[in-house]
Design an enzyme around this catalytic site. Structure first.
Site, PDB file in Angstrom:
ATOM      1  N   ASP A 101       0.801  -1.236   0.000  1.00 43.21           N
ATOM      2  CA  ASP A 101       0.000   0.000   0.000  1.00 43.21           C
ATOM      3  C   ASP A 101       0.830   1.280   0.000  1.00 43.21           C
ATOM      4  O   ASP A 101       0.468   2.276   0.639  1.00 43.21           O
ATOM      5  CB  ASP A 101      -0.987  -0.024   1.168  1.00 43.21           C
ATOM      6  CG  ASP A 101      -2.178  -0.904   0.828  1.00 43.21           C
ATOM      7  OD1 ASP A 101      -2.569  -0.944  -0.352  1.00 43.21           O
ATOM      8  OD2 ASP A 101      -2.708  -1.564   1.737  1.00 43.21           O
ATOM      9  N   ASP A 161      -7.315  -3.529  -5.168  1.00 45.00           N
ATOM     10  CA  ASP A 161      -6.975  -2.243  -4.556  1.00 45.00           C
ATOM     11  C   ASP A 161      -5.632  -1.706  -5.063  1.00 45.00           C
ATOM     12  O   ASP A 161      -5.385  -0.499  -5.078  1.00 45.00           O
ATOM     13  CB  ASP A 161      -6.875  -2.357  -3.026  1.00 45.00           C
ATOM     14  CG  ASP A 161      -7.900  -3.269  -2.397  1.00 45.00           C
ATOM     15  OD1 ASP A 161      -8.349  -4.202  -3.070  1.00 45.00           O
ATOM     16  OD2 ASP A 161      -8.245  -3.072  -1.223  1.00 45.00           O
ATOM     17  N   GLY A 219      -9.993 -16.726  -8.129  1.00 47.43           N
ATOM     18  CA  GLY A 219     -10.387 -15.482  -7.474  1.00 47.43           C
ATOM     19  C   GLY A 219     -11.014 -15.795  -6.128  1.00 47.43           C
ATOM     20  O   GLY A 219     -11.841 -16.697  -6.019  1.00 47.43           O
ATOM     21  N   THR A 221     -12.362 -13.798  -2.313  1.00 44.02           N
ATOM     22  CA  THR A 221     -12.568 -12.505  -1.650  1.00 44.02           C
ATOM     23  C   THR A 221     -11.792 -12.428  -0.346  1.00 44.02           C
ATOM     24  O   THR A 221     -11.451 -13.455   0.242  1.00 44.02           O
ATOM     25  CB  THR A 221     -14.059 -12.229  -1.396  1.00 44.02           C
ATOM     26  OG1 THR A 221     -14.207 -10.820  -1.225  1.00 44.02           O
ATOM     27  CG2 THR A 221     -14.586 -12.950  -0.153  1.00 44.02           C
ATOM     28  N   ARG A 233     -16.519  -1.713  -2.629  1.00 42.35           N
ATOM     29  CA  ARG A 233     -15.311  -0.885  -2.677  1.00 42.35           C
ATOM     30  C   ARG A 233     -14.274  -1.465  -3.628  1.00 42.35           C
ATOM     31  O   ARG A 233     -13.547  -0.717  -4.285  1.00 42.35           O
ATOM     32  CB  ARG A 233     -14.737  -0.666  -1.278  1.00 42.35           C
ATOM     33  CG  ARG A 233     -13.681   0.426  -1.271  1.00 42.35           C
ATOM     34  CD  ARG A 233     -13.419   1.038   0.077  1.00 42.35           C
ATOM     35  NE  ARG A 233     -12.743   0.173   1.010  1.00 42.35           N
ATOM     36  CZ  ARG A 233     -13.312  -0.401   2.063  1.00 42.35           C
ATOM     37  NH1 ARG A 233     -14.597  -0.215   2.320  1.00 42.35           N
ATOM     38  NH2 ARG A 233     -12.616  -1.162   2.881  1.00 42.35           N
ATOM     39  N   TRP A 237     -12.445   0.517  -6.573  1.00 45.55           N
ATOM     40  CA  TRP A 237     -11.003   0.585  -6.861  1.00 45.55           C
ATOM     41  C   TRP A 237     -10.765   0.273  -8.340  1.00 45.55           C
ATOM     42  O   TRP A 237      -9.853   0.830  -8.970  1.00 45.55           O
ATOM     43  CB  TRP A 237     -10.203  -0.389  -5.993  1.00 45.55           C
ATOM     44  CG  TRP A 237     -10.168  -0.105  -4.511  1.00 45.55           C
ATOM     45  CD1 TRP A 237     -10.315  -1.043  -3.518  1.00 45.55           C
ATOM     46  CD2 TRP A 237      -9.931   1.148  -3.828  1.00 45.55           C
ATOM     47  NE1 TRP A 237     -10.203  -0.447  -2.278  1.00 45.55           N
ATOM     48  CE2 TRP A 237      -9.960   0.891  -2.432  1.00 45.55           C
ATOM     49  CE3 TRP A 237      -9.705   2.461  -4.259  1.00 45.55           C
ATOM     50  CZ2 TRP A 237      -9.775   1.901  -1.475  1.00 45.55           C
ATOM     51  CZ3 TRP A 237      -9.531   3.458  -3.305  1.00 45.55           C
ATOM     52  CH2 TRP A 237      -9.566   3.178  -1.949  1.00 45.55           C
TER      53      TRP A 237
HETATM   54  N1  GLY Z   1      -7.474  -1.168   0.502  1.00 48.69           N
HETATM   55  C1  GLY Z   1      -8.167  -1.764   1.595  1.00 48.69           C
HETATM   56  C2  GLY Z   1      -9.592  -1.429   1.645  1.00 48.69           C
HETATM   57  O1  GLY Z   1     -10.152  -0.867   0.705  1.00 48.69           O
HETATM   58  O2  GLY Z   1     -10.209  -1.728   2.650  1.00 48.69           O
END
Ligand code: GLY
Length: 388
Positions: A101, A161, A219, A221, A233, A237
């Site tokens: 990150d 993300d 894939g 989750t 979310r 992203w």
């Molecule tokens: N990047 C981690 C989240 O969106 O929770």
């Protein structure tokens, strides 16, 4: 499906009211949150203090830089500058940086500092963070490993993300002339866009590869409701990540992915606009919303609108403006006694029967929701040079 034509257009009164709330809230927070950061999410509406750890602290510094741009107050700049020093110390001393990150942390804090004020500490810190991100690239599979020790079998995967971490690499190549950063970003993008997108235009949150052969496996989750669902979310992203990929590469593939993931996101919004935390849920449901997903998507739409032909661009901007107005009306904090954040009704993580999450920051503000809501407001107020 939500009828976008029935939503009111964004008007100047809403923009002015939203700015006034942001200025009031962020100014009030400065004494408490200059030499400390806001935690990832609020608790009962108010943010605990945090040291410079986890993946989220860059958003608070980013909020300060956005406020500096929007309102010009030196107090925002001074606070952000102190925090840039903290980000430099964090990467030099390798405090909680064994993950991907680096873009979430270093783009809105240190790249922003350098772009806005030529802050050399910010530039150095951001390049060190880009080096760290590149070091997580796995040749077998061709992706940046998100989490865990490098090469660990149970973490040999990418996550959607990470698309938001890649602009740091494009920026680093632009700054240093070293093509290695950009090459890694392009390889990761190719892999990610190939595997996270499903035929129905929804997305996987994470995707595993075989660590011996690099073959794509499956894939899975992490924060969505189940492996086959669309975590809202994660989808957002994908929206913003593909728009930013197009910003740097101008390739048709990124634009095609943008159209597809955005189409899915918009067509799965509930009648009352704010998405549930996972698109498995729709009205009526008691499951919580995630306003941050909508804020991120609005930013992605506004970014993409800069690169489209005129008609498509105008349509995207109009829809993004309408969605921003809904965010303001339904979620923005308008009373400082309720919360010291900007955007209510976010969800960090929600436990489900199929995921491994604990409930965290459910129906609270979260710091990236605040940041992207404000970024959208800045984008809607002026011609903005992105920190991404
Ligand atoms: N990047 C981690 C989240 O969106 O929770």
């Amino acid at each position: 499906m939500l009828d976008f034509e029935k939503l009111a257009d964004l008007d100047n009164a809403t923009i002015s009211a939203a700015k006034a709330c942001v200025l009031d809230s962020t100014s009030r927070c400065l004494p408490e949150f200059t030499r400390s950061f806001k935690y990832s999410h609020s608790e009962n509406g108010f943010y605990p203090k945090s040291g410079n750890v986890e993946w989220t602290t860059g958003f608070w510094t980013g909020q300060l830089w956005l406020c500096y741009e929007l309102f010009g107050n030196e107090s925002f700049r001074k606070a952000a500058e102190w925090q840039v020093e903290s980000f430099y110390s964090r990467i030099v001393n390798r405090i909680d940086v064994e993950h991907h990150d680096m873009g979430f942390l270093y783009s809105p804090s240190c790249v922003a500092a350098y772009k806005l004020t030529k802050n050399e500490v910010g530039r150095k810190a951001a390049i060190l963070a880009a080096d760290n991100l590149v070091s997580r690239f796995q040749e077998k599979g061709g992706f940046i490993q998100a989490w865990g020790p490098l090469g660990a079998k149970d973490n040999y995967r990418l996550i959607i993300d990470c698309l938001l971490n890649l602009p740091l690499l494009f920026w680093a190549t632009g700054e240093t002339g070293d093509k290695r950063y950009e090459e890694v970003a392009v390889k990761h993008l190719d892999t990610a866009l190939k595997y996270v997108l499903r035929d129905d235009d929804s997305t996987y949150h994470t995707y595993y590869f075989d660590m011996d052969t690099g073959k794509p496996l499956k894939g899975v989750t992490a924060q969505g409701n189940r492996d086959g669902s669309a975590w809202s979310r994660g989808q957002s992203w994908g929206v913003y990540g593909s728009a930013l990929a197009y910003r740097y590469l101008k390739n048709d593939e990124a634009l095609d992915v943008f159209d597809r993931v955005t189409g899915y996101f918009l067509s799965h919004l509930p009648d009352d606009v704010i998405p549930y935390w996972d698109f498995d849920f729709t009205n009526p449901s008691n499951e919580p919303r995630d306003s941050s997903a909508l804020a991120i998507t609005v930013c992605g739409m506004l970014e993409a609108s800069r690169w489209m032909d005129k008609e498509k661009s105008e349509n995207l901007k109009r829809t993004a403006g309408r969605l921003f107005r809904q965010l303001y009306e339904r979620c923005a904090v308008k009373n400082p006694d309720v919360s010291d954040g900007l955007l209510l009704h976010g969800t960090y993580a929600r436990k489900s029967e199929w995921n491994t999450c604990n409930n965290r920051g459910v129906d609270e503000c979260n710091i990236w929701g605040d940041y992207y809501y404000l970024e959208a407001l800045v984008r809607l107020s002026k011609d903005w040079d992105p920190y991404w």
